[in-house]
Design an enzyme around this catalytic site. Structure first.
Site, PDB file in Angstrom:
ATOM      1  CG  HIS A 118       5.517   4.609   1.897  1.00  0.00           C
ATOM      2  ND1 HIS A 118       6.598   5.072   2.601  1.00  0.00           N
ATOM      3  CD2 HIS A 118       4.505   4.556   2.799  1.00  0.00           C
ATOM      4  CE1 HIS A 118       6.260   5.265   3.875  1.00  0.00           C
ATOM      5  NE2 HIS A 118       4.998   4.963   4.012  1.00  0.00           N
ATOM      6  CG  HIS A 135      -2.831   5.815   3.248  1.00  0.00           C
ATOM      7  ND1 HIS A 135      -2.225   5.415   2.082  1.00  0.00           N
ATOM      8  CD2 HIS A 135      -2.303   5.035   4.228  1.00  0.00           C
ATOM      9  CE1 HIS A 135      -1.370   4.443   2.340  1.00  0.00           C
ATOM     10  NE2 HIS A 135      -1.394   4.198   3.632  1.00  0.00           N
TER      11      HIS A 135
END
Length: 750
Positions: free
Chosen positions: A105, A54
């Site tokens: 998210h 990420h």
């Protein structure tokens, strides 16, 4: 007594939990090589979160770098900040700039739907704030499993409430987005969040720590145990079918603290007391300290025990990994510290000097006098592993593309066409999304000009000149599955077209590339093809990628999501008072179809809803036609009385939405539009729109279409209380509205 760093050099064989932190054996070995010793536990924590998928983009960097080949000029002016910054910044004229970005998210929102979605909004807002901009609007492209699935009923209400709850408390209008349903998102919903901010050119701020002796100040909320490892860990692994047990990893948001943080930060900028700034999002203090140091003079020293805590039992490793929300880090000249602190006190925002900029070229962090981190900051923030993962066109791709929609049974009679239209407008992907959007405040601040269900969201930037910007997000994952290169281009084309229908000129792109596991060669091929397609399309359209996000490992067990390269396009409009609305404005307008309709039904909503079919090739991409159409639509401001793009559901869906917006019917003829009424209604050919003009405006429209080389066909007239397709059916608007609006309330409750 040896400090922690010195001790690490004396016992090189101590076992460390590098694998539990998500590091590979070769990555751990490389850390030892960089440091010339084993890492301390705090250093290991920093490297593990910063080298996660990420944060480091280690599987995607080799493909993302091609976006740098796209020219950085726009039709208005240069890009003021681009890829590598917290968000891209675009000159929109009159001394104004706009910053925008879309991020994901996803996994946190599956684990804890409300907080995952809420903190996704909070994080993207702080990215925009860190550029020196006032956040002015948000958007939320969402993807869910089937509407009737039990887990969709678990995650969807919480995610929508989280997006709305956080954004509404901040006083930010939610002006657009998407809600798409597909079986591949079951167990792995996508929560992408976008924010738009406005600033003057001179207010631009960058994330760098320069000036030896300048102070490093942490301000905002206290650091807690929530979010330890958070998105940096959750977003970097595949979910098992039973779901992860990582509830404590999801951050907890406080929008009221964020509102104070926004106003406090904007006043700090106005006072001129900020030399550099970084928000604390993914990887928390590990990210903020290493990125600020590596982007500045290269050195920083911090005292970790000065960090204000909500939980006094936190170890230094946990403090460094915590992704607690509503925190910022600023670099401040010594003479400005008192002024900085006074402004923070005014807003009741806690602020503490935790360190200073040095010329050592090292990031040094102490804990109660002991050095626990001593690393070259660039190795943490920017020089992580880069994988050239193998990729290969899947062996099933040929068979998928060969299985087109041409042979599927089609409606032919008027009654069958009528029933097909009603079934499609009531389908989860095409139905009215008011159940979702009514939970969002779309008009707070008073500058919203267009919002859902309009084609794009539009915000007024300047109240005197009425300069404004328009934003749209789009992606059809089925098209990307059929052909990821073309699918990414079609996502860009649709967002580009949606911005243009309102009268804005498209300027720039941000993207959120959502894919399955990069360790799957077929998924990696999809990703590589999508990046290549997006780059080639941006080059042809002359529109730069300003930044974005990559979200990988979006799959449950062996089931990957549809490749979902969400594309956001931002455009500028000189006077928002002259925008073109989406809905039919009234009776006696001429309805005109722009563009060419082909028999393109593979991957369409008709094939998906009626037949549960996915196969064939997506609609043809014609970027020159998209550019010509966009230029025409800009010239039609003040001529056209409405404009609506054609995409999912084709002409039938566009007509239904245009009629229902203001309750104005239409009588339509499809003669000469396509080979059959069915194709004319449900084809999803790209580069098309419908517009309305008064009868006296037809000649000007014809002249403009000829100038821009855009095909046009006059297909009907507005008026009445029904959608009438001559020779096929007569559908009262009340019946059409009932079908369109009832789906989500029936499934999810009032």
């Amino acid at each position: 007594m040896l400090d922690t760093v010195s001790l690490a050099a004396t016992d090189p064989d101590r076992e460390q939990p590098w694998a539990d932190l998500g590091l590979k054996a070769d990555e751990y070995d490389r850390i030892r090589e960089i440091l010339g010793r084993r890492p301390t536990s705090s250093e290991l924590a920093m490297y593990s979160v910063m080298w996660s998928e990420h944060c480091s983009y280690k599987s995607s960097k080799v493909h993302l770098k091609q976006f740098g080949e796209i020219p950085q000029e726009t039709p208005v002016g240069k890009m003021l900040a681009g890829i590598g910054e917290n968000a891209g910044v675009i000159d929109i004229g009159q001394g104004y700039a706009v910053t925008f970005k879309v991020e994901s998210h996803n996994h946190p929102s599956y684990v804890e739907p409300y907080q995952g979605a809420a903190t996704g909004v909070g994080g993207i807002v702080r990215d925009i704030l860190a550029m020196g901009a006032r956040p002015v609007a948000v958007m939320d492209p969402l993807r869910f499993g089937p509407l009737d699935a039990e887990d969709t009923h678990r995650v969807l209400p919480g995610i929508v409430a989280g997006v709305g709850g956080y954004g509404n408390c901040l006083g930010l209008p939610n002006i657009g987005g998407e809600a798409v349903f597909d079986a591949t998102y079951l167990g792995n919903p996508l929560v992408n969040a976008l924010c738009v901010g406005v600033l003057r050119h001179e207010d631009l701020h960058l994330a760098k720590a320069s000036g030896t002796g300048n102070k490093v100040i942490l301000y905002g909320a206290r650091t807690g145990g929530d979010g330890i490892g958070g998105v940096s860990v959750l977003a970097s692994e595949t979910f098992d079918a039973d779901g992860p047990a990582k509830r404590p990893s999801v951050q907890v948001g406080d929008p009221f603290m964020e509102k104070l943080l926004i106003e406090c930060t904007l006043e700090l900028f106005q006072a001129g007391v900020v030399a550099g700034i970084q928000d604390l999002g993914g990887a928390g203090l590990s990210c903020a300290t290493s990125e600020l140091a590596s982007a500045g003079d290269g050195g920083m020293r911090c005292e970790l025990d000065r960090v204000p805590l909500r939980d006094s039992t936190l170890a230094p490793e946990e403090i460094l990994m915590s992704e607690s929300q509503e925190r910022m880090m600023a670099v401040v000249e010594p003479g400005d510290v008192d002024g900085f602190m006074a402004i923070c006190a005014k807003w009741d925002v806690e602020a503490v000097v935790i360190g200073e900029v040095t010329d050592s070229g090292r990031l040094e962090i102490t804990w109660h006098g002991e050095t626990v981190v001593d690393v070259p900051p660039r190795t943490v923030a920017h020089d992580g592993p880069v994988y050239e993962r193998p990729f290969e066109r899947p062996d099933w791709q040929d068979a998928l593309q060969a299985d087109g929609a041409e042979a599927l049974p089609r409606p032919s009679s008027g009654d069958e066409l009528r029933e097909t239209l009603l079934r499609l407008v009531a389908s989860p992907n095409l139905c009215d999304k008011s159940w979702i959007t009514d939970q969002y405040d779309r008009y707070v601040q008073g500058n919203t000009v267009l919002a859902q269900p309009a084609d794009s969201g539009m915000i007024r930037v300047d109240e005197d000149t009425h300069l404004g910007v328009s934003v749209a997000t789009d992606c059809n994952g089925r098209f990307a599955k059929l052909d990821p290169y073309a699918g990414a281009q079609l996502a860009l084309a649709e967002a580009y077209r949606n911005v243009a229908t309102g009268g804005a000129r498209p300027l720039a792109v941000s993207d959120c590339l959502n894919f399955g596991s990069p360790e799957d060669t077929g998924v990696m091929w999809q990703f590589a093809e999508a990046c290549r397609g997006l780059k080639d399309a941006c080059v042809e359209l002359g529109i730069p990628v300003t930044g974005g996000n990559v979200s990988l490992y979006n799959q449950t067990g062996d089931t990957a999501i549809l490749p979902t390269p969400v594309v956001a396009v931002l455009g500028v409009i000189d006077d928002v008072r002259r925008r073109t609305p989406t809905s039919f404005p009234g009776a006696d307008e001429r309805v005109v179809l722009l563009g060419t309709t082909r028999e393109e039904l593979s991957g369409s909503e008709w094939a998906h809803v009626v037949h549960g079919h996915l196969g064939g090739r997506p609609p043809q991409v014609d970027l020159a036609a998209e550019r010509d159409l966009a230029r025409l639509l800009a010239d039609l401001v003040g001529v056209a009385t409405s404009a609506h793009d054609l995409s999912d559901g084709g002409l039938a869906q566009a007509l239904a939405e245009s009629c229902l917006g203001e309750g104005v019917g239409a009588t339509i003829t499809l003669e000469g539009v396509a080979a059959s009424a069915f194709v004319g209604l449900f084809s999803e050919s790209a580069a098309r729109a419908i517009v309305t003009v008064p009868a006296e405006g037809l000649e000007e429209l014809r002249a403009l279409c000829a100038r821009h080389d855009v095909p046009m066909a006059e297909i009907g007239t507005t008026g009445g209380d029904a959608l009438v397709v001559e020779g096929a059916f007569d559908l009262p608007l009340d019946e059409l509205r009932s079908a369109w609006t009832s789906t989500l309330p029936a499934a999810l409750g009032s």
